[in-house]
Each structure stands twice: as C-alpha cells, then as structure tokens.
Motif scaffolding. Structure first.
Motif, mmCIF file in Angstrom:
data_model
loop_
_atom_site.group_PDB
_atom_site.id
_atom_site.type_symbol
_atom_site.label_atom_id
_atom_site.label_comp_id
_atom_site.label_asym_id
_atom_site.label_seq_id
_atom_site.Cartn_x
_atom_site.Cartn_y
_atom_site.Cartn_z
ATOM 1 N N GLY A 64 0.809 -1.220 0.000
ATOM 2 C CA GLY A 64 0.000 0.000 0.000
ATOM 3 C C GLY A 64 0.839 1.265 0.000
ATOM 4 O O GLY A 64 2.025 1.226 0.329
ATOM 5 N N SER A 65 0.205 2.374 -0.369
ATOM 6 C CA SER A 65 0.952 3.625 -0.533
ATOM 7 C C SER A 65 1.409 4.192 0.813
ATOM 8 O O SER A 65 2.469 4.810 0.894
ATOM 9 N N THR A 66 0.640 3.962 1.861
ATOM 10 C CA THR A 66 1.001 4.510 3.175
ATOM 11 C C THR A 66 2.280 3.872 3.704
ATOM 12 O O THR A 66 3.196 4.567 4.158
ATOM 13 N N ILE B 236 -4.522 0.126 6.491
ATOM 14 C CA ILE B 236 -5.940 -0.220 6.596
ATOM 15 C C ILE B 236 -6.620 0.464 5.419
ATOM 16 O O ILE B 236 -6.324 1.624 5.112
ATOM 17 N N GLY B 237 -7.522 -0.247 4.761
ATOM 18 C CA GLY B 237 -8.194 0.344 3.614
ATOM 19 C C GLY B 237 -9.693 0.181 3.681
ATOM 20 O O GLY B 237 -10.213 -0.618 4.466
ATOM 21 N N MET C 293 -10.443 -1.304 -1.806
ATOM 22 C CA MET C 293 -9.412 -2.338 -1.923
ATOM 23 C C MET C 293 -9.817 -3.417 -2.928
ATOM 24 O O MET C 293 -8.994 -3.889 -3.705
ATOM 25 N N PHE D 89 -4.362 -6.448 5.893
ATOM 26 C CA PHE D 89 -3.565 -7.663 5.601
ATOM 27 C C PHE D 89 -4.371 -8.832 5.021
ATOM 28 O O PHE D 89 -4.220 -9.980 5.437
ATOM 29 N N GLY D 90 -5.219 -8.507 4.044
ATOM 30 C CA GLY D 90 -5.921 -9.567 3.313
ATOM 31 C C GLY D 90 -7.241 -10.026 3.920
ATOM 32 O O GLY D 90 -7.936 -10.851 3.347
ATOM 33 N N LYS E 97 -10.940 7.387 5.223
ATOM 34 C CA LYS E 97 -10.710 6.086 5.861
ATOM 35 C C LYS E 97 -11.366 5.969 7.228
ATOM 36 O O LYS E 97 -11.213 4.935 7.907
HETATM 37 O O1 F6P Z 1 -2.813 -4.003 -0.173
HETATM 38 C C1 F6P Z 1 -2.067 -3.816 0.961
HETATM 39 C C2 F6P Z 1 -2.729 -2.870 1.934
HETATM 40 O O2 F6P Z 1 -1.914 -2.716 3.073
HETATM 41 C C3 F6P Z 1 -4.116 -3.286 2.371
HETATM 42 O O3 F6P Z 1 -4.142 -4.323 3.303
HETATM 43 C C4 F6P Z 1 -4.689 -1.975 2.866
HETATM 44 O O4 F6P Z 1 -6.090 -1.994 2.905
HETATM 45 C C5 F6P Z 1 -4.153 -1.026 1.812
HETATM 46 O O5 F6P Z 1 -2.935 -1.596 1.344
HETATM 47 C C6 F6P Z 1 -3.948 0.387 2.221
HETATM 48 O O6 F6P Z 1 -3.468 1.077 1.113
HETATM 49 P P1 F6P Z 1 -3.090 2.619 1.093
HETATM 50 O O7 F6P Z 1 -2.101 2.829 2.170
HETATM 51 O O8 F6P Z 1 -2.538 2.846 -0.275
HETATM 52 O O9 F6P Z 1 -4.375 3.352 1.324
#
Ligand code: F6P
Length: 255
Positions: A65-67, A156-157, A162, A186-187, A225
């Motif tokens: 994820g980007s965060t 967390i998304g 997602m 995490f899935g 979020k």
């Molecule tokens: O796909 C990995 C993941 O960590 C997910 O579990 C989570 O929901 C998402 O990335 C968060 O993504 P972002 O930080 O880009 O919003």
C-alpha cells in the motif's frame, strides 16, 4: 496558537484512544486525502515510532500500500541494529511493484541494514494451489517468521476501494457487499462490527498470529478512511498502535 494546536491534537488522541479502545494513538496535523505534506508527516511519525521500538535480531513484517511505502522512504539510513529481518506480510499483489509488500520489505531492509525475505506468489490462489503451496518449505519458513515477528506494520483500507484495486470480479464485489464488508487489512475483510467476513486466499500473516505480536503498528490517514478505521478497530488486537491524521480523527470523533 502553536501550543493550542498541539494540545488540541493531544486531546483528540485521548478521545480516539477511548473511542477505539486503544492504548496509544498518534495524530499528525492535516488530512492525507488532500495533502501530500500530511502523508509525509504520517509516514515520518510511523517511521520514528518503528525505529524507537527496534532491537537487534527483530523480525518485522510489512504490508503493501501507498502509506507503508512512504514509511520506508522516511526511515533513517542506519546500521544501529544487527541482523534485522524484514518480511512481506502477504504474497504479491496488483500491478504496481512499488506498492507491493515484497518491495517495501526490501526498502525497509536497505534503510536499516537488514535482510529481507520475499513471497512472490499470486495475490489470490485457487483452493488447490493454496493447499499445495502450504506444504512448500519456503511457505513453512515464512510461517515460522510470522510466528516470531516482533513488529507488524500494516495499512488499513476501505473494503470496496481495496476490492476495486485488486481487480476483483463483479461477483466478488457483490459478495463483499452482501457481507457488508467495510474495512480491509492484511488480506482480511471486516464488517462494521469488526468481524472477519472474507479472507483473500493467499499465503500471509494469520490473524491469530497477531495475538502474540508485541508491536502492531497500524498506519492509515485521511477522512475517507474514518469508516474503515471504525470498523477495523472494533475487534483489532488491543496492543495495536494507531498512527493517523486529523482528517481521519475529526471524522471519527464527529460521526
Ligand atoms: O494491499 C495492501 C494494503 O496494506 C491493504 O491491506 C490496505 O487496505 C491497503 O494496502 C492500504 O493502502 P493505502 O495505504 O494505499 O491506502
């Protein structure tokens, strides 16, 4: 005004701790949805926290994820610790290599002079492939590392967002909607009560393994979020430390 701003945010941290039943919450100023500067602040706050908990020989698992990718950028280059190990919390995902857990684990390792283990397998496996994979020695090795991890750093998304990012089929989306999935981490997909309603069939960290993990660092910001955070923290491990921003915090507090 600086002091007011600071104490205001600390008050909000306390409110969020109570609201989400957590012991530790960090809020950075701004809203990640609208400000790259806030995204960077969020990442550097997380990087600082992680660095303060590290000890030689620790195993750290990271999600994609980007965060979380931004946290890797904000970590200091350091060889203060020996034999650090970084692992991807799950198998590969999606198209953008930069945002995959594997890549992020290698970035953490590079910054902190550690080693890393990758898990290059498809994000979603068929039932039979999944069963076969589980018996593979390299998967067993990963599972052992998860059992011993000291730190898990995860994003967390929003569930629908997602699912879309994962190119889920219309059928999958319908399934998640029927089960009223609100958040994803995490899935695992969770409903508004924080119950697991779905899990991506892939090799990765198991929810049960979190119970014995000393440090769980959840990093997610942005007003969009708020609902996902509300959902995830209904039943999240109580030792989780949330690192978020004012955008998400204000939305959570006022809704
Ligand atoms: O796909 C990995 C993941 O960590 C997910 O579990 C989570 O929901 C998402 O990335 C968060 O993504 P972002 O930080 O880009 O919003």
């Amino acid at each position: 005004p600086l002091v007011d701003e600071w104490s205001g945010r600390h008050e909000k941290e306390q409110v969020l701790r109570n609201l989400l039943s957590l012991q530790e919450v960090h809020i950075v100023p701004g809203n990640s949805d609208e400000s790259v500067q806030t995204q960077t602040l969020l990442a550097s706050e997380a990087a600082r926290f992680i660095f303060s908990k590290l000890e030689s020989r620790m195993i750290t698992a990271v999600t994609g994820g980007s965060t979380i990718a931004k946290i890797a950028e904000q970590l200091p280059s350091s060889s203060k610790f020996q034999q650090l190990q970084f692992v991807a919390a799950r198998g590969g995902i999606g198209k953008d290599v930069q945002l995959q857990a594997n890549t992020i684990a290698s970035m953490f390792a590079q910054k902190l002079n550690g080693s890393y283990k990758t898990l290059y397998i498809p994000d979603t496996l068929s039932e039979s492939a999944y069963e076969a994979m589980k018996a593979e020695p390299f998967v067993q090795e990963m599972m052992d590392l998860y059992e011993q991890m000291s730190i898990l750093v995860h994003g967390i998304g929003d569930a629908t967002e997602m699912a879309r990012r994962r190119n889920s089929t219309a059928e999958d989306l319908k399934f998640l909607k029927e089960r009223q999935a609100v958040s994803e981490a995490f899935g695992y997909y969770f409903n508004a009560k924080g119950e697991v309603v779905h899990r991506i069939r892939t090799i990765g960290v198991q929810l049960e393994q979190l119970e014995q993990t000393p440090y769980i660092v959840a990093v997610a910001g942005g007003a969009q979020k708020a609902q996902a955070l509300q959902s995830y923290f209904q039943q999240a491990p109580r030792q989780s430390v949330l690192i978020t921003d004012e955008g998400a915090a204000d939305q959570l507090i006022h809704h």
